[in-house]
Design an enzyme around this catalytic site. Structure first.
Site, PDB file in Angstrom:
ATOM      1  N   CYS A 183      33.433  32.001  51.671  1.00 38.28           N
ATOM      2  CA  CYS A 183      32.452  32.370  52.815  1.00 38.28           C
ATOM      3  C   CYS A 183      32.950  33.366  53.849  1.00 38.28           C
ATOM      4  CB  CYS A 183      31.890  30.867  53.527  1.00 38.28           C
ATOM      5  SG  CYS A 183      33.401  30.050  54.382  1.00 38.28           S
ATOM      6  N   GLU A 202      29.707  24.693  59.245  1.00 33.57           N
ATOM      7  CA  GLU A 202      30.471  25.892  58.704  1.00 33.57           C
ATOM      8  C   GLU A 202      29.481  26.338  57.825  1.00 33.57           C
ATOM      9  OE1 GLU A 202      32.015  28.000  56.176  1.00 33.57           O
ATOM     10  OE2 GLU A 202      33.618  26.430  56.044  1.00 33.57           O
TER      11      GLU A 202
END
Length: 477
Positions: free
Chosen positions: A282, A248
């Site tokens: 993020c 990720e």
């Protein structure tokens, strides 16, 4: 008032210290709040041996029994919410209200995976008479997990939850700047009766630990959240040893604002969400592409709300945004803001740090930012928003897809046709409409393009921690 915990490694069910330590700082006042032990090679060897032993026990533990321990640990974390939240705020600066929510979010990962792991069904495949084909899911083995500093509790929880629910053992390398969240998780599982060696927690120089652990035969999978650069390096290292990865990685989330929404309401929503965790997320909404018909009203609402953000020490209940994590973030955000203005962007709010004590940076709004500005290409990872006007949905989607990243994307519209167009064309692993929440425990989360591969969370996320074994059984020789 809770206190910051004494930091230790957790290996083979025991807590241990080392002579070599790293100071942990409070970014609100730059004070030293802890001494983090750095794992030695012998500690990593012990963790590998412990994880191998723990795997033999845990992989043979019934899913219901695994779930009971996970739920017990989650219940302990919920009981200790205030203590854990205080530690998160102390080491990261996050407002205490957001820290409490992060603890709950981490618990939800444990609770969802504990339940879902009891439903990892295999299949019976139709076959000719006299032979049977079946598939079963089995734990992949020991997982080397690496979690980032921006969510000290929920990011480690996401990886630990999937691995433990599937029957794997884990060696977690948590972030050196924000170690307490992972330590509290290990403490809760220890108190919940997790067998020794199933979960191991180490700290140290990231490249040293990843370079040592990944090549070892005991490690069967690597789970990482962090920058695209580091993720690609770890993927390359894992590929040399034929090991699967769950990555990720970075993002630069676009927000497409269509002209059929209330610009005032949309602007306030965008500004409020932008400063969550000081923009150090993020999936943080960053590149706003707003239809020209509502652009000015949206910008006015956004900039006004951003400028009104209560920015202070996160321990205060009234704080809406605390400091950024460290001096490096202040320097990077200052440079990006100055570069954008130099190249023609309009600065409507923020753009600089506050005072000289602590790492406080004002919520920043940049408007009409040219394509050659660095911030249009580089994820600011801070409380910085870019707002540019577009003439059509097609132009907005083109701009949204212009970068190599594709983690989260957002849209604001009341048109089903607009939703369908964004769903079909926006390049992102997660698309949210009329909400700036990218994921929850029961949904899969991950990116495309340079934002990684694989999924965490939900049924799809749990599957990464298992392997499918096919049984072919002929009834007689």
């Amino acid at each position: 008032m809770p206190t910051y915990p004494e930091l230790k490694l957790y290996v083979a069910g025991e807590w241990r210290s080392t002579a070599d330590t790293i100071p942990v700082l409070n970014p609100a006042n730059d004070s030293v709040i802890g001494a983090l032990p750095v794992a030695r090679t012998s500690d990593l060897d012990d963790a590998l041996a412990a994880a191998e032993h723990g795997l033999k026990i845990w992989s043979r533990t019934a899913p219901r029994a695994r779930a009971e321990i996970m739920l017990r640990a989650s219940a302990l974390l919920r009981e200790r919410n205030e203590e854990v939240a205080f530690a998160i705020t102390s080491e990261l600066g996050k407002p205490i209200r957001q820290a409490r929510q992060e603890v709950i979010r981490g618990c939800e990962f444990f609770e969802w995976d504990a339940g879902e792991a009891q439903r990892t069904y295999g299949h019976v495949i139709p076959s000719e008479p006299g032979i049977r084909y079946m598939t079963v899911h089995q734990p992949i083995g020991t997982v080397a997990a690496f979690s980032p500093w921006n969510f000290p509790m929920s990011q480690p929880a996401r990886k630990i939850a999937g691995a433990l629910a599937a029957g794997c053992s884990v060696i977690l390398k948590a972030a050196e700047e924000t170690p307490a969240g992972a330590l509290h998780i290990a403490r809760a599982f220890h108190d919940a009766g997790l067998p020794p060696g199933v979960l191991n927690l180490v700290f140290g120089v990231p490249s040293d630990i990843s370079g040592y652990l990944i090549p070892h035969d005991q490690i069967r999978m690597i789970a990482f959240t962090g920058s695209t650069v580091v993720g690609r390096h770890l993927t390359g290292l894992a590929s040399q040893h034929g090991k699967p990865v769950l990555m990720e990685l970075g993002g630069h989330a676009p927000v497409i604002v269509c002209d059929d929404v209330d610009p005032h309401q949309a602007g306030i929503l965008g500004a409020t969400r932008k400063v969550r965790n000081a923009g150090q997320v993020c999936t943080s909404p960053t590149r706003f592409f707003v239809h020209e018909n509502i652009f000015d009203r949206f910008v006015d609402a956004f900039a006004t709300r951003a400028a009104a953000t209560v920015t202070a020490d996160g321990i205060e209940e009234s704080t809406e945004m605390g400091p950024v994590a460290n001096a490096r973030r202040v320097e990077a955000l200052t440079a990006l803001s100055e570069d954008a203005v130099t190249k023609g962007a309009r600065l409507l709010a923020g753009g600089h740090r506050i005072g000289t004590k602590g790492q406080f940076f004002l919520p920043t709004v940049l408007v009409d930012v040219p394509q050659n500005a660095r911030v249009m290409q580089e994820e600011p990872f801070g409380p910085m928003a870019i707002i540019n006007r577009v003439a059509s949905l097609d132009e907005a989607i083109t701009q949204a897809n212009a970068l190599p990243y594709g983690l989260a994307a957002y849209g604001m519209t009341h048109s089903a046709a607009n939703v369908e167009e964004m769903l079909n064309r926006v390049e992102a692993g997660n698309l949210s409409i009329n909400t700036l929440e990218a994921s929850v425990a029961e949904t899969p989360f991950g990116g495309v393009k340079a934002s990684g591969f694989g999924r965490e969370g939900g049924q799809s996320g749990l599957s990464h921690y298992t392997v499918i074994k096919t049984l072919s059984h002929r009834m007689a020789l």
